[in-house]
Design an enzyme around this catalytic site. Structure first.
Site, PDB file in Angstrom:
ATOM      1  N   CYS A 108       0.888  -1.164   0.000  1.00 12.72           N
ATOM      2  CA  CYS A 108       0.000   0.000   0.000  1.00 12.72           C
ATOM      3  C   CYS A 108       0.916   1.201   0.000  1.00 12.72           C
ATOM      4  O   CYS A 108       1.549   1.505   1.011  1.00 12.72           O
ATOM      5  CB  CYS A 108      -0.908   0.036   1.226  1.00 12.72           C
ATOM      6  SG  CYS A 108      -1.857   1.580   1.316  1.00 12.72           S
ATOM      7  N   CYS A 111      -0.775   4.361   2.292  1.00 11.92           N
ATOM      8  CA  CYS A 111      -0.608   4.353   3.757  1.00 11.92           C
ATOM      9  C   CYS A 111      -0.307   2.932   4.193  1.00 11.92           C
ATOM     10  O   CYS A 111       0.835   2.513   4.156  1.00 11.92           O
ATOM     11  CB  CYS A 111      -1.805   4.941   4.484  1.00 11.92           C
ATOM     12  SG  CYS A 111      -3.413   4.340   3.962  1.00 11.92           S
ATOM     13  N   SER A 112      -1.310   2.184   4.582  1.00 12.78           N
ATOM     14  CA  SER A 112      -1.046   0.841   5.076  1.00 12.78           C
ATOM     15  C   SER A 112      -2.294  -0.015   4.934  1.00 12.78           C
ATOM     16  O   SER A 112      -2.569  -0.852   5.784  1.00 12.78           O
ATOM     17  CB  SER A 112      -0.615   0.906   6.535  1.00 12.78           C
ATOM     18  OG  SER A 112      -1.540   1.707   7.255  1.00 12.78           O
ATOM     19  N   CYS A 113      -3.082   0.208   3.886  1.00 12.05           N
ATOM     20  CA  CYS A 113      -4.281  -0.591   3.658  1.00 12.05           C
ATOM     21  C   CYS A 113      -3.858  -2.058   3.548  1.00 12.05           C
ATOM     22  O   CYS A 113      -2.860  -2.378   2.890  1.00 12.05           O
ATOM     23  CB  CYS A 113      -4.993  -0.150   2.386  1.00 12.05           C
ATOM     24  SG  CYS A 113      -5.570   1.553   2.478  1.00 12.05           S
TER      25      CYS A 113
END
Lengths: 206, 120
Positions: A108, A111-113
């Site tokens: 991702c 961000c950090s999906c």
């Protein structure tokens, strides 16, 4: 000064982050937007109940059951939720299957999906800038950091997750696992193999 | 910190896939508040992802992601403010109050906001 004075043991201290979290929780609770009991339940869920074992069961079922595998390929959101794993952000899932000539890798960059419902919360490296910035531009180099060296002829496809769409890699079923039960197969499916930074374990390595 | 170090670090820590989800309790609480507020419909997950991304992209973001939950909290505060749930000054004042309350609470007892000597 390395020692506390024994007679002056200190009072409670809250670090600034903890104090801000308490402040927000106080405000949000007063406004009826959060319920402290619900907060505890969410923490418990993500600390203890949701994790890569969920994803491993999905993969093991796909390896054992061609019909489920086809469903997973066509509509991963539905197929995965049939096993009881549903995302709470209304996100869609897509399963990407490794083949003998294509390896899939998930990142991702925004961000950090991450597919929480099947993998739990992401490992530190997944959230860190070096992985997020390099996975797209140099996937082979990134995989080498994970000690995963693929044949030059293997194509690497990188999937960039979003808030709406999360990916689950279905690794190749290891050789020598004919006749294994789904439970036995699930033991071979590591978290990293479902992100694409690893392969499923061989029976000898497990 | 290099990617290799991060990977090694993750592997060295306990629990099934490596490192624990949260290093400190406030991180877990900040995480859960976002999930709860989203459940409640205060924001969409897309809005959340963009708010978090804006924080993670700020210059000075740490290579080892050890500031990840700082960014998370910052993004949460920003959304709380932009959704007019509370003013930033209100959050800051209350945080200071919690710190004074903590300081005034004898060690070992639960910290209560009422213990803030300056609380009006």
């Amino acid at each position: 000064m390395a020692h506390d004075h024994p007679e002056h043991h200190h009072d409670n201290e809250l670090d600034p982050m903890a104090a801000r979290v308490r402040a927000l929780e106080t405000i949000l609770t007063e406004k009826g937007l959060v319920d402290p009991k619900a907060i505890d339940a969410i923490v418990d869920t993500y600390e203890t109940k949701v994790g890569p074992r969920n994803g491993a069961r999905v993969v093991a079922k796909a390896w054992s059951d061609p019909e489920f595998s086809g469903w997973l390929q066509r509509d991963a959101t539905e197929a995965i939720s049939s096993l009881g794993y549903t995302g709470r952000q209304g996100e869609h899932m897509q399963a990407v299957f490794n083949t003998s000539d294509t390896h899939n890798l998930v990142v991702c960059t925004l961000c950090s999906c991450y597919p929480w419902s099947v993998l739990g919360l992401p490992p530190v490296w997944y959230k860190a800038p070096p992985y997020r910035s390099r996975a797209v531009i140099d996937p082979r180099g990134v995989l080498a950091e994970f000690d995963l060296v693929l044949p030059e002829t293997t194509k690497i496809r990188v999937w960039d997750s979003t808030a709406e769409l999360r990916y689950l890699v279905v690794p190749l079923r290891p050789a020598g696992t004919e006749g294994f039960s789904e439970e036995q197969l699930a033991e071979l499916v590591t978290r990293d193999s479902m992100i694409g930074t690893g392969l499923a374990l061989t029976p000898e390595a497990a | 910190m290099s990617l290799r170090d991060l990977i090694t670090h993750s592997k060295g820590l306990p629990s099934q896939g490596g490192s624990p989800a949260f290093v400190e309790p406030w991180q877990a609480e900040a995480f859960a508040m976002v999930v709860a507020l989203h459940d409640r419909g205060l924001f969409t997950w897309d809005e959340w992802a963009h708010a978090l991304s804006a924080e993670l992209k700020r210059p000075g973001a740490l290579e080892d992601a050890s500031d990840y939950y700082h960014c998370w909290l910052e993004a949460l505060e920003t959304l709380v403010v932009t959704k007019n749930v509370a003013a930033r000054s209100e959050v800051e004042a209350l945080a200071a109050s919690w710190q004074r309350a903590a300081h005034a609470t004898p060690h070992g007892e639960p910290i209560r906001l009422e213990n803030d000597p300056d609380r009006s």
